[in-house]
Scaffold this active site. Structure first.
Site, mmCIF file in Angstrom:
data_model
loop_
_atom_site.group_PDB
_atom_site.id
_atom_site.type_symbol
_atom_site.label_atom_id
_atom_site.label_comp_id
_atom_site.label_asym_id
_atom_site.label_seq_id
_atom_site.Cartn_x
_atom_site.Cartn_y
_atom_site.Cartn_z
ATOM 1 N N ASP A 229 6.748 0.224 16.533
ATOM 2 C CA ASP A 229 5.860 0.303 15.126
ATOM 3 C C ASP A 229 5.499 -1.156 14.881
ATOM 4 O O ASP A 229 6.229 -1.902 14.452
ATOM 5 C CB ASP A 229 6.317 1.345 14.472
ATOM 6 C CG ASP A 229 5.364 2.246 13.968
ATOM 7 O OD1 ASP A 229 5.438 3.310 13.816
ATOM 8 O OD2 ASP A 229 4.038 2.093 13.782
ATOM 9 N N GLU B 291 -3.316 3.447 16.059
ATOM 10 C CA GLU B 291 -3.377 4.568 15.051
ATOM 11 C C GLU B 291 -4.648 4.490 14.390
ATOM 12 O O GLU B 291 -5.004 3.470 13.485
ATOM 13 C CB GLU B 291 -2.367 4.736 14.254
ATOM 14 C CG GLU B 291 -2.401 5.936 13.308
ATOM 15 C CD GLU B 291 -1.732 6.083 11.769
ATOM 16 O OE1 GLU B 291 -1.595 4.906 11.300
ATOM 17 O OE2 GLU B 291 -1.480 7.242 11.271
ATOM 18 N N ASP C 198 -0.123 0.586 13.329
ATOM 19 C CA ASP C 198 -0.306 1.356 12.099
ATOM 20 C C ASP C 198 -1.820 1.204 11.539
ATOM 21 O O ASP C 198 -1.846 0.162 11.135
ATOM 22 C CB ASP C 198 0.796 1.262 11.214
ATOM 23 C CG ASP C 198 0.852 2.284 9.914
ATOM 24 O OD1 ASP C 198 1.100 3.178 10.213
ATOM 25 O OD2 ASP C 198 0.590 1.489 8.771
ATOM 26 N N HIS D 197 5.085 12.018 12.065
ATOM 27 C CA HIS D 197 5.924 12.311 10.735
ATOM 28 C C HIS D 197 5.168 12.475 9.684
ATOM 29 O O HIS D 197 5.532 12.469 8.441
ATOM 30 C CB HIS D 197 6.633 11.073 10.641
ATOM 31 C CG HIS D 197 5.811 9.748 10.622
ATOM 32 N ND1 HIS D 197 4.715 9.355 11.747
ATOM 33 C CD2 HIS D 197 5.698 8.771 9.806
ATOM 34 C CE1 HIS D 197 4.033 8.625 11.507
ATOM 35 N NE2 HIS D 197 4.449 8.028 10.360
ATOM 36 N N ASP D 198 3.609 12.510 9.902
ATOM 37 C CA ASP D 198 2.844 12.611 8.506
ATOM 38 C C ASP D 198 2.260 13.845 8.661
ATOM 39 O O ASP D 198 1.445 14.218 7.522
ATOM 40 C CB ASP D 198 1.570 11.444 8.601
ATOM 41 C CG ASP D 198 2.134 9.900 8.668
ATOM 42 O OD1 ASP D 198 1.197 9.297 9.672
ATOM 43 O OD2 ASP D 198 2.932 9.863 8.192
HETATM 44 O O1 TEU Z 1 -0.168 6.796 8.289
HETATM 45 C C1 TEU Z 1 -1.863 6.515 7.831
HETATM 46 C C2 TEU Z 1 -2.301 7.919 7.996
HETATM 47 O O2 TEU Z 1 -3.246 8.117 8.041
HETATM 48 C C3 TEU Z 1 -1.589 8.966 7.065
HETATM 49 O O3 TEU Z 1 -0.584 8.552 6.214
HETATM 50 C C4 TEU Z 1 -2.663 9.597 6.296
HETATM 51 O O4 TEU Z 1 -3.389 8.452 5.529
HETATM 52 C C5 TEU Z 1 -1.620 9.970 4.808
HETATM 53 O O5 TEU Z 1 -0.841 11.074 5.160
HETATM 54 C C6 TEU Z 1 -2.856 10.362 3.714
HETATM 55 O O6 TEU Z 1 -3.235 11.779 4.214
HETATM 56 C C7 TEU Z 1 0.059 5.596 8.628
HETATM 57 C C8 TEU Z 1 1.598 5.967 8.928
HETATM 58 O O7 TEU Z 1 1.950 6.614 10.066
HETATM 59 C C9 TEU Z 1 2.340 6.539 7.641
HETATM 60 O O8 TEU Z 1 3.417 7.032 7.751
HETATM 61 C C10 TEU Z 1 2.306 5.481 6.639
HETATM 62 O O9 TEU Z 1 2.679 5.924 5.305
HETATM 63 C C11 TEU Z 1 0.753 4.972 6.386
HETATM 64 O O10 TEU Z 1 0.202 4.618 7.689
HETATM 65 C C12 TEU Z 1 0.860 3.339 5.562
HETATM 66 O O11 TEU Z 1 1.536 2.594 6.348
#
Ligand code: TEU
Length: 564
Positions: free
Chosen positions: A99, A256, A201, A330-331
């Site tokens: 990542d 992403e 990311d 994970h989000d």
């Molecule tokens: O995620 C960005 C992202 O689109 C999601 O985190 C979403 O914006 C957020 O859940 C609000 O709804 C990436 C990573 O996958 C995430 O884990 C990080 O927290 C984020 O970037 C910041 O680095």
């Protein structure tokens, strides 16, 4: 190095290291824990492991707040552990994707400490600083994606700095060529350590409109994202990384893309553009957001789900782009709970979701736990949550008038922590994840849902994934076939085909707990030429219906047929 485009028939396994496997008793997972589980991952037929951030970090955003891009955080182990992981993967003919978080760094990073020390520090312009507005407040009305303003005031120098995510994640200034050079150097460092790819990311947020205008709210959500999403120089910046690192090291890369468009994703992932191998987009995971609002609840819109998936399949095929295919990460709350039935029909549902996404065109991603049918947990109180976004939103929702109970319920449905519980390995204490106290609670269903049970049962979800991953390597139409949607708005059934000159694959799934009938569109059924007997590749019920003009589907029944 593998041949060009080897990753079009690959499947990626996503590892959230903090919750994967702990070998020290610290309560958080570590790199050696992953290395010890490589045979489990290999057993699925996985080619690429995506390891999420293990760099030095204060862990305000579980490693997406990087304080040192060149060193491993001691919580996860050492650089020797990392090197051992690389060699253990290579010995299994597997590849490592790491990542890369370069839209922002942690404010603990030395670059930021230098930058914040004075206005004329050489590192000042590594970040985005603006004078306060005339009222002394933030320079504009942009909002952080984790809630609250996207600007933090640095008292020392009297200026604000931009933080699109947590207030401890300061956006890097990509207009500054020194920043771009720093990124090229850190990417090169990891490429020379033998990684085979990068997941980048929120990489489509790195180019901001340099006027930093207020968002007038004319286009929802009005939080400023239209001034930095797929911004003015983003493709230029990505092409530079491709030319200087991705191509020279023949790396597989996935961007992403937060809130992106199909048109941009075609440009990001068409080989002729020399940008990324593929892109993650999220529109299919917003079909349960009322008016795009994540923090409001509604049942998901099944027709919209099928419409979005179809639009991206057809658009990327015609545009020459390449999708990263996924339900989970994970989000996101787990799809098993979000879109299907994680209780009465849990096994059928988990297999249905796998079949539905693994039949599409692109490179599939399996997020740890989905291959064993892990569901969202039952949350008992707010103290169980760890995610900064969830904790912020609990307060913000109440400031917006929700009761504490309503806010807690919304958080329990939407929280990213739903997918961050430790892997359930077996029925030992703490599900075999740790010998210590886990950093976040263990899934309360681990005795009935764990990897050991899944590996031991030939009819398990794990073995269903293994077969699908094998098909991607052995059934060419899954890679190059044209996508044809077959259900014309059926309320419970999603049906599609993949077609090339030699083969047709048909995938039908009943996203309901009702028995239903599905009738093929006349034209397509005639075209199918079923004389060449359809072969059932994979089903999720003991009895599979024959492929015929009308197919009778059991609750959550899901089937994939091959016609040669
Ligand atoms: O995620 C960005 C992202 O689109 C999601 O985190 C979403 O914006 C957020 O859940 C609000 O709804 C990436 C990573 O996958 C995430 O884990 C990080 O927290 C984020 O970037 C910041 O680095």
């Amino acid at each position: 190095k593998p041949t060009q485009d080897w990753w079009r028939t690959s499947t990626v396994y996503q590892v959230y290291p903090k919750s994967f496997h702990d070998t020290t008793g610290s309560g958080t997972g570590d790199i050696r824990g992953l290395t010890k589980k490589l045979d489990y991952i290999k057993g699925l037929g996985i080619d690429i492991v995506w390891l999420q951030p293990v760099y030095v970090s204060p862990q305000n955003d579980n490693g997406y707040d990087v304080a040192d891009y060149y060193n491993i955080d001691p919580a996860y182990g050492t650089m020797d552990d990392f090197d051992e992981l690389v060699s253990e993967l290579k010995s299994r003919d597997m590849h490592l994707m790491i990542d890369i978080v370069v839209n922002h760094s942690s404010i603990e990073h030395r670059w930021f400490k230098e930058a914040a020390s004075s206005k004329d520090n050489p590192y000042r312009d590594y970040y985005i600083w603006k004078e306060p507005a005339s009222d002394g407040g933030p320079p504009n009305n942009w909002q952080s994606k984790f809630g609250g303003p996207a600007w933090q005031l640095d008292e020392e120098t009297g200026q604000y700095y931009l933080t699109l995510f947590d207030k401890t994640q300061a956006d890097l200034n990509w207009e500054n060529e020194k920043v771009r050079q720093e990124v090229v150097e850190l990417l090169t460092f990891w490429a020379q350590k033998g990684v085979d790819g990068f997941r980048l990311d929120v990489i489509n947020l790195i180019s901001k409109n340099q006027d930093f205008p207020d968002d007038d709210g004319s286009i929802p959500p009005g939080d400023g994202r239209k001034f930095y999403t797929d911004g003015p120089r983003v493709h230029e910046y990505v092409k530079e990384l491709n030319e200087k690192v991705f191509r020279p090291y023949n790396l597989v890369t996935v961007g992403e893309m937060s809130s992106t468009t199909l048109e941009h994703c075609i440009q990001y992932s068409r080989p002729e553009e020399n940008e990324f191998s593929m892109t993650f987009s999220f529109h299919h995971l917003k079909v349960d957001y009322p008016n795009g609002q994540k923090w409001e609840l509604m049942p998901y819109d099944f027709e919209e789900l099928k419409r979005v998936l179809s639009r991206w399949q057809i658009g990327m095929y015609e545009g020459g782009g390449w999708n990263a295919l996924f339900w989970n990460n994970h989000d996101q709350p787990r799809a098993l709970t979000r879109f299907t039935d994680d209780r009465r029909y849990r096994k059928e549902s988990a297999k249905l979701l796998a079949t539905t996404v693994h039949g599409l065109q692109g490179t599939p991603y399996v997020y740890q736990g989905e291959e064993i049918g892990m569901p969202d947990p039952k949350w008992n109180d707010m103290n169980e949550f760890r995610d900064v976004e969830s904790r912020n939103m609990y307060d913000i929702l109440q400031e917006k008038g929700k009761s504490a109970e309503e806010a807690a319920h919304i958080i329990s449905v939407r929280s990213r922590d739903n997918a961050r519980l430790p892997m359930s390995w077996d029925d030992r204490e703490q599900a075999g994840f740790t010998s210590g106290t886990p950093w976040i609670k263990i899934d309360e269903r681990y005795r009935e849902i764990n990897a050991q049970l899944e590996m031991d049962d030939p009819g398990s979800i794990y073995h269903h994934y293994r077969k699908l991953i094998e098909f991607r390597k052995t059934v060419p139409v899954l890679t190059d076939g044209r996508y044809v949607r077959l259900d014309e708005g059926h309320p419970q059934v999603y049906a599609y085909a993949r077609v090339n000159k030699q083969q047709t694959v048909v995938v039908i799934s009943n996203f309901s707990d009702q028995e239903v009938s599905f009738r093929f569109p006349d034209a397509f059924f005639k075209e199918l030429d079923l004389k060449a007997e359809a072969e059932l590749m994979l089903g999720n019920t003991v009895e599979a219906p024959p492929l015929a003009e009308i197919v009778r589907l059991q609750p959550y029944g899901s089937y994939m047929w091959l016609i040669n």
